[in-house]
Design an enzyme around this catalytic site. Structure first.
Site, PDB file in Angstrom:
ATOM      1  N   ARG A 187      -2.897   4.755   7.666  1.00  0.00           N
ATOM      2  CA  ARG A 187      -3.153   5.251   6.309  1.00  0.00           C
ATOM      3  C   ARG A 187      -4.358   6.177   6.276  1.00  0.00           C
ATOM      4  O   ARG A 187      -4.719   6.646   5.197  1.00  0.00           O
ATOM      5  CB  ARG A 187      -3.425   4.069   5.379  1.00  0.00           C
ATOM      6  CG  ARG A 187      -2.205   3.585   4.579  1.00  0.00           C
ATOM      7  CD  ARG A 187      -2.676   2.373   3.818  1.00  0.00           C
ATOM      8  NE  ARG A 187      -1.955   2.063   2.626  1.00  0.00           N
ATOM      9  CZ  ARG A 187      -0.989   1.150   2.537  1.00  0.00           C
ATOM     10  NH1 ARG A 187      -0.573   0.535   3.615  1.00  0.00           N
ATOM     11  NH2 ARG A 187      -0.446   0.855   1.385  1.00  0.00           N
ATOM     12  N   ARG A 215      -4.626   2.592  -5.959  1.00  0.00           N
ATOM     13  CA  ARG A 215      -3.864   2.740  -4.708  1.00  0.00           C
ATOM     14  C   ARG A 215      -3.298   4.153  -4.585  1.00  0.00           C
ATOM     15  O   ARG A 215      -3.276   4.728  -3.499  1.00  0.00           O
ATOM     16  CB  ARG A 215      -2.723   1.706  -4.662  1.00  0.00           C
ATOM     17  CG  ARG A 215      -3.266   0.307  -4.410  1.00  0.00           C
ATOM     18  CD  ARG A 215      -2.236  -0.751  -4.689  1.00  0.00           C
ATOM     19  NE  ARG A 215      -1.142  -0.723  -3.766  1.00  0.00           N
ATOM     20  CZ  ARG A 215       0.110  -1.071  -4.077  1.00  0.00           C
ATOM     21  NH1 ARG A 215       0.410  -1.448  -5.312  1.00  0.00           N
ATOM     22  NH2 ARG A 215       1.043  -1.046  -3.174  1.00  0.00           N
ATOM     23  N   LYS A 264       9.388   1.800   1.778  1.00  0.00           N
ATOM     24  CA  LYS A 264       9.123   1.600   3.207  1.00  0.00           C
ATOM     25  C   LYS A 264       9.567   0.212   3.669  1.00  0.00           C
ATOM     26  O   LYS A 264      10.183   0.064   4.720  1.00  0.00           O
ATOM     27  CB  LYS A 264       7.617   1.775   3.518  1.00  0.00           C
ATOM     28  CG  LYS A 264       7.063   3.142   3.130  1.00  0.00           C
ATOM     29  CD  LYS A 264       5.624   3.312   3.578  1.00  0.00           C
ATOM     30  CE  LYS A 264       4.607   2.416   2.897  1.00  0.00           C
ATOM     31  NZ  LYS A 264       4.390   2.689   1.467  1.00  0.00           N
ATOM     32  N   ARG A 289       2.880  -9.198  -7.635  1.00  0.00           N
ATOM     33  CA  ARG A 289       1.769  -8.669  -6.815  1.00  0.00           C
ATOM     34  C   ARG A 289       0.678  -8.110  -7.709  1.00  0.00           C
ATOM     35  O   ARG A 289       0.933  -7.196  -8.496  1.00  0.00           O
ATOM     36  CB  ARG A 289       2.299  -7.547  -5.907  1.00  0.00           C
ATOM     37  CG  ARG A 289       2.550  -7.987  -4.495  1.00  0.00           C
ATOM     38  CD  ARG A 289       3.087  -6.857  -3.656  1.00  0.00           C
ATOM     39  NE  ARG A 289       2.084  -5.850  -3.347  1.00  0.00           N
ATOM     40  CZ  ARG A 289       2.272  -4.887  -2.443  1.00  0.00           C
ATOM     41  NH1 ARG A 289       3.389  -4.827  -1.775  1.00  0.00           N
ATOM     42  NH2 ARG A 289       1.324  -4.004  -2.222  1.00  0.00           N
ATOM     43  N   ARG A 332       8.698  -3.951  -9.489  1.00  0.00           N
ATOM     44  CA  ARG A 332       8.286  -4.872  -8.415  1.00  0.00           C
ATOM     45  C   ARG A 332       7.239  -5.849  -8.937  1.00  0.00           C
ATOM     46  O   ARG A 332       7.224  -7.017  -8.562  1.00  0.00           O
ATOM     47  CB  ARG A 332       7.728  -4.058  -7.232  1.00  0.00           C
ATOM     48  CG  ARG A 332       7.400  -4.917  -6.024  1.00  0.00           C
ATOM     49  CD  ARG A 332       7.147  -4.084  -4.790  1.00  0.00           C
ATOM     50  NE  ARG A 332       5.854  -3.420  -4.807  1.00  0.00           N
ATOM     51  CZ  ARG A 332       5.445  -2.558  -3.872  1.00  0.00           C
ATOM     52  NH1 ARG A 332       6.226  -2.249  -2.865  1.00  0.00           N
ATOM     53  NH2 ARG A 332       4.256  -2.002  -3.945  1.00  0.00           N
TER      54      ARG A 332
HETATM   55  P1  AMP Z   1       1.037  -2.284   1.264  1.00  0.00           P
HETATM   56  O1  AMP Z   1       1.788  -3.556   1.199  1.00  0.00           O
HETATM   57  O2  AMP Z   1       1.357  -1.479   2.509  1.00  0.00           O
HETATM   58  O3  AMP Z   1       1.136  -1.456   0.020  1.00  0.00           O
HETATM   59  O4  AMP Z   1      -0.506  -2.675   1.427  1.00  0.00           O
HETATM   60  C1  AMP Z   1      -1.180  -3.455   0.449  1.00  0.00           C
HETATM   61  C2  AMP Z   1      -2.675  -3.243   0.572  1.00  0.00           C
HETATM   62  O5  AMP Z   1      -3.126  -3.674   1.873  1.00  0.00           O
HETATM   63  C3  AMP Z   1      -3.156  -1.807   0.475  1.00  0.00           C
HETATM   64  O6  AMP Z   1      -3.291  -1.372  -0.877  1.00  0.00           O
HETATM   65  C4  AMP Z   1      -4.501  -1.891   1.182  1.00  0.00           C
HETATM   66  O7  AMP Z   1      -5.467  -2.531   0.369  1.00  0.00           O
HETATM   67  C5  AMP Z   1      -4.183  -2.839   2.333  1.00  0.00           C
HETATM   68  N1  AMP Z   1      -3.684  -2.087   3.503  1.00  0.00           N
HETATM   69  C6  AMP Z   1      -2.430  -2.155   4.043  1.00  0.00           C
HETATM   70  N2  AMP Z   1      -2.328  -1.348   5.108  1.00  0.00           N
HETATM   71  C7  AMP Z   1      -3.528  -0.737   5.242  1.00  0.00           C
HETATM   72  C8  AMP Z   1      -4.044   0.246   6.136  1.00  0.00           C
HETATM   73  N3  AMP Z   1      -3.274   0.759   7.100  1.00  0.00           N
HETATM   74  N4  AMP Z   1      -5.329   0.628   5.983  1.00  0.00           N
HETATM   75  C9  AMP Z   1      -6.119   0.087   5.022  1.00  0.00           C
HETATM   76  N5  AMP Z   1      -5.696  -0.805   4.129  1.00  0.00           N
HETATM   77  C10 AMP Z   1      -4.417  -1.227   4.226  1.00  0.00           C
END
Ligand code: AMP
Length: 189
Positions: free
Chosen positions: A89, A145, A14, A134, A128
């Site tokens: 999400r 996740r 993404k 990360r 990654r």
């Molecule tokens: P990402 O970089 O999109 O994988 O997001 C990293 C982490 O941020 C996720 O595993 C969640 O803990 C939190 N997060 C990001 N976007 C959301 C969302 N829309 N709703 C809830 N938690 C989020």
């Protein structure tokens, strides 16, 4: 406005594809994951509130996430359109986004779901983790996740399918080939 949700599990590509789309179509990119990571880095009170949840691979509560997202949209009143990456999400987030955009006289144009099988996701995230360090990409956190994705996030797909807004794109292959497919979808709007 041209507003798209780029949807997919962790590691679907993404972030990579969003960057290419915003350059080509002059859109704004809003990634809730990136916003949270910036808050954590800056040690803001929001960052302190969410850092443990994110480190553990859990979703941040809807109310917090929606408020942060809406604030970010409001910072870009001149945007030609927005790519939403990592949001919504959950179904309540998707409903809140619809209501919020409607209050601004706009809407989600389409939702593009990147389709990638679980083996490939695990390979990409392991890579990654090595490259970025990360902590939520570590194997045990990643498991959480993926669970959150299958328990809560997949339900967003039928929500948009019911609105006839969902398009699936194969997320495996060369970055530019996937991007060409995404562009073909965006060009239809
Ligand atoms: P990402 O970089 O999109 O994988 O997001 C990293 C982490 O941020 C996720 O595993 C969640 O803990 C939190 N997060 C990001 N976007 C959301 C969302 N829309 N709703 C809830 N938690 C989020």
């Amino acid at each position: 406005m041209l507003n798209f949700v780029l949807f997919g599990p962790p590691g679907a590509g993404k972030g990579t594809q969003s960057q290419k789309l915003i350059e080509k179509y002059q859109l704004i990119h809003i990634s809730t994951g990136d916003l949270f990571r910036a808050h954590i880095k800056n040690q803001s009170s929001l960052g302190q509130q969410v850092s443990q949840l994110i480190a553990d691979g859990q979703l941040v509560p809807d109310a917090i996430t929606i408020a942060m997202l809406e604030e970010e949209v409001d910072k870009n009143p001149e945007a030609k359109g927005i790519i939403f990456d990592g949001f919504p999400r959950t179904v309540p987030q998707a409903q809140a986004l619809d209501e919020f955009l409607e209050s601004k006289g706009t809407a989600i144009s389409g939702v593009i779901a990147l389709d990638v099988d679980q083996d490939e996701l695990c390979k990409r995230i392991a890579q990654r983790q090595i490259e970025t360090g990360r902590i939520d990409d570590q194997a045990d956190k990643l498991q959480k996740r993926i669970e959150e994705y299958f328990n809560k996030t997949v339900h967003v797909l039928p929500y948009y399918e019911a609105q006839n807004k969902l398009v699936k794109v194969n997320g495996i292959g060369k970055i530019d080939t996937i991007f060409a497919e995404l562009s073909a979808v965006v060009d239809q709007y």
